[in-house]
Design a protein around this motif. Structure first.
Motif, short mmCIF file in Angstrom:
data_model
loop_
_atom_site.label_atom_id
_atom_site.label_comp_id
_atom_site.label_asym_id
_atom_site.label_seq_id
_atom_site.Cartn_x
_atom_site.Cartn_y
_atom_site.Cartn_z
N ASN A 11 0.82 -1.20 0.00
CA ASN A 11 0.00 0.00 0.00
C ASN A 11 0.86 1.26 0.00
O ASN A 11 1.95 1.29 0.54
N TRP A 12 0.31 2.30 -0.63
CA TRP A 12 0.93 3.62 -0.57
C TRP A 12 0.13 4.57 0.33
O TRP A 12 0.62 5.64 0.70
N ASN A 32 -11.84 3.16 6.60
CA ASN A 32 -10.82 2.14 6.83
C ASN A 32 -10.45 1.52 5.49
O ASN A 32 -11.23 0.76 4.92
N ILE A 33 -9.28 1.86 5.00
CA ILE A 33 -8.93 1.41 3.65
C ILE A 33 -7.44 1.49 3.41
O ILE A 33 -6.76 2.36 3.97
N ASN A 34 -6.92 0.56 2.61
CA ASN A 34 -5.57 0.64 2.06
C ASN A 34 -5.67 0.87 0.56
O ASN A 34 -6.49 0.24 -0.12
N LEU A 35 -4.85 1.78 0.04
CA LEU A 35 -4.74 1.99 -1.40
C LEU A 35 -3.39 1.44 -1.82
O LEU A 35 -2.36 1.80 -1.24
N LEU A 74 0.80 7.98 4.52
CA LEU A 74 1.08 8.03 3.09
C LEU A 74 2.53 7.63 2.89
O LEU A 74 3.43 8.23 3.49
N PHE A 75 2.74 6.59 2.09
CA PHE A 75 4.08 6.06 1.85
C PHE A 75 4.78 5.72 3.17
O PHE A 75 5.94 6.05 3.39
N ASN A 76 3.99 5.09 4.05
CA ASN A 76 4.45 4.61 5.36
C ASN A 76 4.87 5.73 6.32
O ASN A 76 5.58 5.47 7.28
N LYS A 77 4.43 6.94 6.05
CA LYS A 77 4.76 8.07 6.93
C LYS A 77 3.50 8.77 7.39
O LYS A 77 2.62 9.08 6.58
N GLU A 78 3.40 9.04 8.69
CA GLU A 78 2.25 9.77 9.20
C GLU A 78 2.37 11.27 8.95
O GLU A 78 1.36 11.96 8.86
#
Length: 271
Positions: A11-12, A32-35, A74-78
């Motif tokens: 996911n991104w 609640n979702i992953n893109l 987003l891109f593993n960063k809060e």
């Protein structure tokens, strides 16, 4: 909700228990979702369902209510740096056209993709590499003959093409588009469709909103249905784009026809 058959999706964007308020009104609820990379996503729903707000979340132009149980990465960063975000995702949002001041030329609007500031005059500071990139985008979006015209004097289709060229200056792998086909003339619709299909073939992922089923892009492989600020269903186009779902979603009586990956809406006839 959707259950992917792929075990190793990356996911991104990851949203958990996300709620968004505007003043006192809850406009997004329990998101609640992953893109994921490799997905081209259609967001479908009636006016006021939260589609544009959902895209603005990805743009970081609005922020969710924080709680112990919520998470938004987003891109593993809060807390992703806004410049890093702009290089990874190209955005076309509804309000962008209104943010350009009178007198600003189309060329400067596209150049502003490098700065993120719509009304900056950056063109005299462009590097040779940036100039070449800009010239290629202007050619691809067929804007050559109007680059010195004031942006606000252009047609809706010309403005849309210019803003999409702007979104692509950093060659992002993801595009987020809010109603890209709305109010387009025939030429702009053709150029837009042609270029987006080219980008899809280059493995750019697109998440987009449209009300017109006939504007669904090829290679769309995921659909989010939204209503009253919630994602009410999540699945493939084959699963979700049908007469029952679309009629219920928009509260209209229509018939949905699919043929070789293209959809049409027809009035539901009564016997």
């Amino acid at each position: 909700m959707r259950k992917s058959s792929q075990k190793d999706l990356i996911n991104w964007a990851s949203l958990k228990n996300i709620n968004v308020f505007f003043e006192q009104d809850l406009i997004l609820s329990d998101i609640n979702i992953n893109l994921n990379y490799g997905e081209n996503i259609l967001v479908l729903g009636p006016n006021g369902s939260g589609k544009s707000t959902f895209l603005k979340l990805l743009n970081r132009s609005i922020y969710p209510i924080k709680s112990k149980n919520s998470s938004f990465k987003l891109f593993n960063k809060e807390n992703i740096n806004i410049w890093e975000l702009r290089k990874k995702i190209g955005f076309l949002l509804k309000e962008m056209e209104q943010r350009v001041n009178n007198g600003v030329k189309l060329y400067d609007v596209i150049c502003s993709g490098f700065t993120g500031i719509f009304n900056s005059r950056y063109s005299h500071l462009l590097s040779e590499r940036e100039k070449i990139k800009l010239d290629n985008l202007i050619n691809q979006w067929e804007l050559d003959n109007i680059i010195q015209i004031e942006f606000q004097k252009l047609s809706d289709g010309q403005k849309r093409r210019a803003l999409l060229a702007r979104a692509l200056v950093y060659e992002p792998n993801i595009l987020v588009l809010d109603e890209p086909f709305c109010n387009l003339d025939l030429k702009s619709n053709f150029i837009l469709t042609q270029n987006l299909e080219r980008l899809l073939n280059q493995s750019v992922n697109i998440i987009y909103v449209t009300h017109n089923l006939e504007s669904i892009l090829p290679k769309t492989n995921r659909v989010l249905l939204m209503k009253d600020g919630k994602i009410i269903n999540d699945g493939s186009p084959k699963e979700l784009i049908n007469t029952k779902n679309i009629s219920n979603l928009f509260n209209i009586s229509i018939k949905v026809i699919e043929q070789e990956g293209y959809w049409r809406m027809l009035p539901q006839t009564t016997k």
